[in-house]
Design a protein around this motif. Structure first.
Motif, PDB file in Angstrom:
ATOM      1  N   GLY A 158     -52.408 -13.170   3.718  1.00 14.99           N
ATOM      2  CA  GLY A 158     -53.079 -11.767   3.711  1.00 14.99           C
ATOM      3  C   GLY A 158     -54.322 -12.615   4.462  1.00 14.99           C
ATOM      4  O   GLY A 158     -55.530 -11.732   3.810  1.00 14.99           O
ATOM      5  N   GLU A 159     -55.167 -13.192   5.001  1.00 10.33           N
ATOM      6  CA  GLU A 159     -55.878 -13.453   5.513  1.00 10.33           C
ATOM      7  C   GLU A 159     -56.610 -13.290   6.528  1.00 10.33           C
ATOM      8  O   GLU A 159     -57.180 -12.590   6.816  1.00 10.33           O
ATOM      9  N   VAL A 160     -55.425 -12.401   7.949  1.00  8.21           N
ATOM     10  CA  VAL A 160     -55.586 -11.591   8.847  1.00  8.21           C
ATOM     11  C   VAL A 160     -54.741 -10.556   8.971  1.00  8.21           C
ATOM     12  O   VAL A 160     -53.708 -10.869   8.100  1.00  8.21           O
ATOM     13  N   ARG A 161     -55.475  -9.896   9.749  1.00  9.96           N
ATOM     14  CA  ARG A 161     -55.414  -8.648  10.025  1.00  9.96           C
ATOM     15  C   ARG A 161     -54.177  -7.775   9.867  1.00  9.96           C
ATOM     16  O   ARG A 161     -53.446  -8.846  10.968  1.00  9.96           O
ATOM     17  N   ALA A 162     -53.186  -7.424   9.242  1.00 15.17           N
ATOM     18  CA  ALA A 162     -51.975  -6.545   9.909  1.00 15.17           C
ATOM     19  C   ALA A 162     -51.389  -7.048  10.796  1.00 15.17           C
ATOM     20  O   ALA A 162     -50.441  -6.820  11.072  1.00 15.17           O
ATOM     21  N   ASP A 163     -52.292  -5.772  10.865  1.00  9.26           N
ATOM     22  CA  ASP A 163     -53.081  -4.847  12.598  1.00  9.26           C
ATOM     23  C   ASP A 163     -52.329  -5.686  13.867  1.00  9.26           C
ATOM     24  O   ASP A 163     -52.272  -5.277  15.334  1.00  9.26           O
ATOM     25  N   VAL A 164     -52.808  -6.888  13.669  1.00 15.23           N
ATOM     26  CA  VAL A 164     -53.346  -8.352  14.640  1.00 15.23           C
ATOM     27  C   VAL A 164     -52.088  -8.910  15.530  1.00 15.23           C
ATOM     28  O   VAL A 164     -51.323  -8.761  14.945  1.00 15.23           O
ATOM     29  N   ASP A 165     -52.302  -8.674  16.721  1.00 11.22           N
ATOM     30  CA  ASP A 165     -50.803  -9.302  17.484  1.00 11.22           C
ATOM     31  C   ASP A 165     -51.145 -11.165  17.758  1.00 11.22           C
ATOM     32  O   ASP A 165     -52.227 -10.918  18.206  1.00 11.22           O
ATOM     33  N   PRO A 166     -50.603 -11.366  17.402  1.00  9.94           N
ATOM     34  CA  PRO A 166     -50.681 -12.958  17.485  1.00  9.94           C
ATOM     35  C   PRO A 166     -50.646 -13.343  18.480  1.00  9.94           C
ATOM     36  O   PRO A 166     -51.547 -14.411  19.094  1.00  9.94           O
ATOM     37  N   ARG A 167     -49.503 -12.846  19.959  1.00  3.66           N
ATOM     38  CA  ARG A 167     -50.229 -13.173  21.127  1.00  3.66           C
ATOM     39  C   ARG A 167     -51.823 -12.954  21.211  1.00  3.66           C
ATOM     40  O   ARG A 167     -51.957 -12.966  22.801  1.00  3.66           O
ATOM     41  N   ILE A 168     -52.367 -11.823  21.394  1.00  4.64           N
ATOM     42  CA  ILE A 168     -53.509 -11.829  22.131  1.00  4.64           C
ATOM     43  C   ILE A 168     -54.225 -11.948  21.275  1.00  4.64           C
ATOM     44  O   ILE A 168     -55.652 -12.530  21.458  1.00  4.64           O
ATOM     45  N   ALA A 169     -53.995 -12.508  19.765  1.00  2.68           N
ATOM     46  CA  ALA A 169     -54.906 -12.934  19.282  1.00  2.68           C
ATOM     47  C   ALA A 169     -55.561 -14.477  19.718  1.00  2.68           C
ATOM     48  O   ALA A 169     -56.126 -14.891  19.916  1.00  2.68           O
ATOM     49  N   LEU A 170     -54.073 -15.054  19.970  1.00  4.07           N
ATOM     50  CA  LEU A 170     -54.439 -16.791  21.187  1.00  4.07           C
ATOM     51  C   LEU A 170     -54.763 -16.279  21.549  1.00  4.07           C
ATOM     52  O   LEU A 170     -55.944 -17.785  22.210  1.00  4.07           O
ATOM     53  N   GLU A 171     -54.514 -15.112  22.225  1.00  2.00           N
ATOM     54  CA  GLU A 171     -55.899 -15.651  23.832  1.00  2.00           C
ATOM     55  C   GLU A 171     -57.010 -15.363  23.281  1.00  2.00           C
ATOM     56  O   GLU A 171     -58.333 -15.223  24.320  1.00  2.00           O
TER      57      GLU A 171
END
Length: 208
Positions: A158-171
C-alpha cells in the motif's frame, strides 16, 4: 616414479578463456574499443588468434562474454565475503532501499574497470541488433526485474499507487542516471541518485 598424467584440456581451456577475457577488458580500458583488435587480445592473452575465433565470432562477442564473466566473478567474491544477498533490499523504507541501490549503480558506472567495456557494449549494441539484444537480455533485464519486484512489493504494502506500472516507474529511476552517464555533461554522484529517488517517489507514492 610418479605416474604419467594426461593434461586436463578443460582446465587449459578455462585458463585460456580467462586470459582472453582479462586481455579484452584491459585493452578496451587502455586503448578504447575502436583500437582493440582480436590480434591485440590474442597477443595480450598469449594465445593464437584462431583460438579466439574458434570460440567467438567477433571482438564484440569476446567483450560481452568477458563482461558477463567479470560480473559472475564479482558476485562470487561477494558471496564468499558474506555479502551475497542479491536484489534490492526490502526494509520497509522504499526510499532508503532505492537510494542504496542507485548509489551502488553510480559506483558501478563510475568504476574505471567497468566503464569502458560498458560504454563499448552499449554503443556497439546500437548498430548490432543481435549484440544489442544479448546486452539487454543478459545484462540489463535481470537488473530491471529487481526493481519490478521491489516496486510490486511496495504496491502490495500500500505504499506505491496501485495504478503505477512498475516497468515505467523503474525507468524514472534508471534513465536519469544513464542519461547523465552517457552524456558526461554533469557529475554522476550519490547526491544526484538520492535526488532522483526523491523526485520519482513524489509521483509514485500513495499520498496521505
Amino acid at each position: 616414479m610418479s605416474p604419467h598424467r594426461t593434461p586436463d584440456s578443460s582446465r587449459r581451456s578455462d585458463r585460456s578463456r580467462r586470459a582472453i577475457h582479462d586481455a579484452a577488458l584491459a585493452l578496451v580500458g587502455e586503448v578504447g574499443y575502436a583500437k582493440t583488435t582480436i590480434e591485440g587480445i590474442a597477443a595480450r592473452a598469449g594465445v593464437g588468434k584462431q583460438t579466439i575465433y574458434r570460440w567467438w565470432p567477433s571482438k564484440a562477442a569476446v567483450l560481452m562474454d568477458a563482461f558477463l564473466d567479470m560480473g559472475a566473478r564479482q558476485a562470487a567474491e561477494a558471496d564468499a565475503a558474506g555479502g551475497g544477498e542479491h536484489g534490492i533490499p526490502d526494509t520497509g523504507d522504499l526510499a532508503a532501499d532505492l537510494k542504496l541501490v542507485l548509489r551502488a549503480t553510480v559506483d558501478e558506472l563510475n568504476d574505471p574497470v567497468a566503464e569502458a567495456p560498458t560504454r563499448a557494449l552499449a554503443a556497439e549494441g546500437i548498430i548490432d541488433p543481435v549484440l544489442g539484444a544479448q546486452f539487454v537480455e543478459s545484462l540489463l533485464e535481470p537488473q530491471l526485474q529487481l526493481y519490478v519486484t521491489r516496486l510490486r512489493a511496495a504496491q502490495a504494502a500500500g505504499e506505491v499507487r496501485a495504478d503505477v506500472d512498475p516497468r515505467i516507474a523503474l525507468e524514472l529511476l534508471i534513465a536519469p542516471l544513464t542519461h547523465r552517464w552517457l552524456l558526461r555533461t554533469l557529475p554522476l554522484t550519490h547526491a544526484y541518485a538520492d535526488a532522483v529517488v526523491d523526485h520519482a517517489l513524489r509521483g509514485l507514492l500513495v499520498q496521505p
